[in-house]
Enzyme design. Structure first.
Site, PDB file in Angstrom:
ATOM      1  CD  GLN A  82      -2.476  -1.158   2.748  1.00  0.00           C
ATOM      2  OE1 GLN A  82      -3.376  -0.404   3.078  1.00  0.00           O
ATOM      3  NE2 GLN A  82      -1.988  -2.052   3.566  1.00  0.00           N
ATOM      4  CG  ASP A  85       7.644   4.275   1.113  1.00  0.00           C
ATOM      5  OD1 ASP A  85       7.925   3.313   0.361  1.00  0.00           O
ATOM      6  OD2 ASP A  85       7.411   4.144   2.328  1.00  0.00           O
ATOM      7  CG  HIS A 100      -3.007   2.639  -1.998  1.00  0.00           C
ATOM      8  ND1 HIS A 100      -2.931   2.546  -0.626  1.00  0.00           N
ATOM      9  CD2 HIS A 100      -4.206   2.074  -2.343  1.00  0.00           C
ATOM     10  CE1 HIS A 100      -4.041   1.968  -0.157  1.00  0.00           C
ATOM     11  NE2 HIS A 100      -4.814   1.670  -1.172  1.00  0.00           N
ATOM     12  CB  CYS A 108      -3.143  15.664 -16.825  1.00  0.00           C
ATOM     13  SG  CYS A 108      -4.066  17.184 -17.195  1.00  0.00           S
ATOM     14  CB  CYS A 136      -2.926  20.394 -21.092  1.00  0.00           C
ATOM     15  SG  CYS A 136      -3.257  20.139 -19.331  1.00  0.00           S
TER      16      CYS A 136
HETATM   17  P1  OAD Z   1      -1.477   3.288   8.929  1.00  0.00           P
HETATM   18  O1  OAD Z   1      -0.762   4.529   9.333  1.00  0.00           O
HETATM   19  O2  OAD Z   1      -2.969   3.305   8.938  1.00  0.00           O
HETATM   20  O3  OAD Z   1      -1.037   2.082   9.872  1.00  0.00           O
HETATM   21  C1  OAD Z   1       0.313   1.805  10.121  1.00  0.00           C
HETATM   22  C2  OAD Z   1       0.385   0.546  10.949  1.00  0.00           C
HETATM   23  O4  OAD Z   1       1.754   0.237  11.135  1.00  0.00           O
HETATM   24  C3  OAD Z   1      -0.229   0.653  12.353  1.00  0.00           C
HETATM   25  O5  OAD Z   1      -1.096  -0.454  12.558  1.00  0.00           O
HETATM   26  C4  OAD Z   1       0.970   0.574  13.295  1.00  0.00           C
HETATM   27  O6  OAD Z   1       0.692  -0.135  14.497  1.00  0.00           O
HETATM   28  C5  OAD Z   1       1.959  -0.209  12.449  1.00  0.00           C
HETATM   29  N1  OAD Z   1       3.394   0.024  12.762  1.00  0.00           N
HETATM   30  C6  OAD Z   1       3.988   1.125  13.273  1.00  0.00           C
HETATM   31  N2  OAD Z   1       5.317   0.938  13.373  1.00  0.00           N
HETATM   32  C7  OAD Z   1       5.578  -0.319  12.906  1.00  0.00           C
HETATM   33  C8  OAD Z   1       6.761  -1.113  12.751  1.00  0.00           C
HETATM   34  N3  OAD Z   1       7.961  -0.641  13.082  1.00  0.00           N
HETATM   35  N4  OAD Z   1       6.619  -2.356  12.247  1.00  0.00           N
HETATM   36  C9  OAD Z   1       5.397  -2.846  11.895  1.00  0.00           C
HETATM   37  N5  OAD Z   1       4.255  -2.145  12.026  1.00  0.00           N
HETATM   38  C10 OAD Z   1       4.335  -0.902  12.517  1.00  0.00           C
HETATM   39  O7  OAD Z   1      -0.897   2.854   7.491  1.00  0.00           O
HETATM   40  P2  OAD Z   1      -1.545   1.881   6.380  1.00  0.00           P
HETATM   41  O8  OAD Z   1      -2.291   0.774   7.004  1.00  0.00           O
HETATM   42  O9  OAD Z   1      -0.474   1.561   5.438  1.00  0.00           O
HETATM   43  O10 OAD Z   1      -3.456   5.305   1.378  1.00  0.00           O
HETATM   44  O11 OAD Z   1      -2.562   2.880   5.700  1.00  0.00           O
HETATM   45  C11 OAD Z   1      -3.340   2.443   4.639  1.00  0.00           C
HETATM   46  C12 OAD Z   1      -3.558   3.542   3.634  1.00  0.00           C
HETATM   47  O12 OAD Z   1      -4.091   4.696   4.282  1.00  0.00           O
HETATM   48  C13 OAD Z   1      -2.272   4.061   3.003  1.00  0.00           C
HETATM   49  O13 OAD Z   1      -1.850   3.260   1.929  1.00  0.00           O
HETATM   50  C14 OAD Z   1      -2.662   5.416   2.540  1.00  0.00           C
HETATM   51  C15 OAD Z   1      -3.514   5.890   3.694  1.00  0.00           C
HETATM   52  O14 OAD Z   1      -4.529   6.704   3.319  1.00  0.00           O
HETATM   53  C16 OAD Z   1      -3.123   5.979   0.264  1.00  0.00           C
HETATM   54  O15 OAD Z   1      -2.090   6.616   0.149  1.00  0.00           O
HETATM   55  C17 OAD Z   1      -4.129   5.874  -0.812  1.00  0.00           C
END
Ligand code: OAD
Length: 229
Positions: A82, A85, A100, A108, A136
């Site tokens: 997801q 980066d 994502h 654009c 554009c």
């Molecule tokens: P979140 O910020 O929602 O969750 C991050 C998770 O990582 C949490 O459950 C933390 O407990 C865990 N965490 C923190 N440090 C960690 C470590 N060292 N090792 C393992 N886990 C750790 O991030 P995502 O679930 O990735 O969407 O968020 C989902 C989506 O929400 C992203 O892809 C983004 C955002 O909107 C888009 O960019 C479209």
């Protein structure tokens, strides 16, 4: 494999749903939408610019390195991330599916029809905020998937194909953003043994076959050493 922002936490990339993930007191759901962009493109771009500059100063961590090694070692390894980066790719990971898309691509805003529809631009800092579409001259937008937008059908297909596996590891995601959060359930439905690695419990934790409470960079390192790597 499914990864989320927690995998990049040890690299210094803020996760989305932690106190340091907040930017100017905005929640991600208030910035990562087409509505927010049409209301205030500069504000949204300032947030992306902050993240791009922050990420550019970060290096892949031990979690990225272990996953990259597995991608070279196991021919059927696929990593659905997801994360936008690019740190998995910088660590040399093969078979990365970017659910994502990427923060290093732009498109654009008006979909002017120029080809390619999305282009790479990893200039930091960007010379102009908001940046223009080079085709554009209108507004360019971040090439990432926003809330309310569909996942690219080809990416969805590749992701679903990866779920036909023996073991599905889900690392560092809060499992609240769908459809990504449903991938582990789908893998389980298809017969995979599912494992969650996260220092915090999530709403999905009870549904995993195994939940390992720990940081990605430590747990994956330990597994890799146990495997003899
Ligand atoms: P979140 O910020 O929602 O969750 C991050 C998770 O990582 C949490 O459950 C933390 O407990 C865990 N965490 C923190 N440090 C960690 C470590 N060292 N090792 C393992 N886990 C750790 O991030 P995502 O679930 O990735 O969407 O968020 C989902 C989506 O929400 C992203 O892809 C983004 C955002 O909107 C888009 O960019 C479209």
């Amino acid at each position: 494999m499914v990864t989320g922002a927690g995998v990049s936490a040890a690299s210094g990339v803020p996760t989305f749903r932690s106190a340091d993930g907040l930017w100017s007191n905005f929640r991600v759901e208030e910035l990562a939408t087409a509505e927010a962009f049409s209301r205030n493109p500069r504000l949204v771009w300032e947030w992306y610019e902050w993240r791009r500059n922050r990420i550019a100063a970060c290096e892949p961590n031990r979690a990225h390195e272990v996953l990259a090694a597995w991608s070279r070692h196991y021919p059927k390894f696929t990593l659905v991330t997801q994360n936008v980066d690019g740190l998995h790719e910088r660590a040399g990971t093969r078979n990365v599916v970017r659910f994502h898309a990427s923060i290093w691509e732009l498109s654009c805003w008006r979909s002017c029809g120029a080809s390619p529809g999305r282009w790479r631009d990893d200039t930091t800092p960007l010379p102009a905020i908001p940046p223009p579409c080079p085709h554009c001259g209108g507004l360019a937008r971040p090439g990432v998937v926003w809330f309310g937008e569909a996942i690219d059908p080809a990416v969805l297909e590749e992701s679903l194909a990866a779920l036909d596996c023996d073991v599905c590891l889900v690392v560092g995601t809060s499992a609240v953003v769908y459809p990504a959060a449903g991938l582990a359930d789908e893998a389980r439905r298809r017969g995979a043994y599912t494992i969650e690695i996260n220092p915090e419990a999530t709403d999905a934790t009870p549904r995993f076959d195994l939940a390992i409470a720990g940081r990605a960079e430590e747990v994956l390192d330990e597994i890799e050493r146990a495997l003899g790597g």
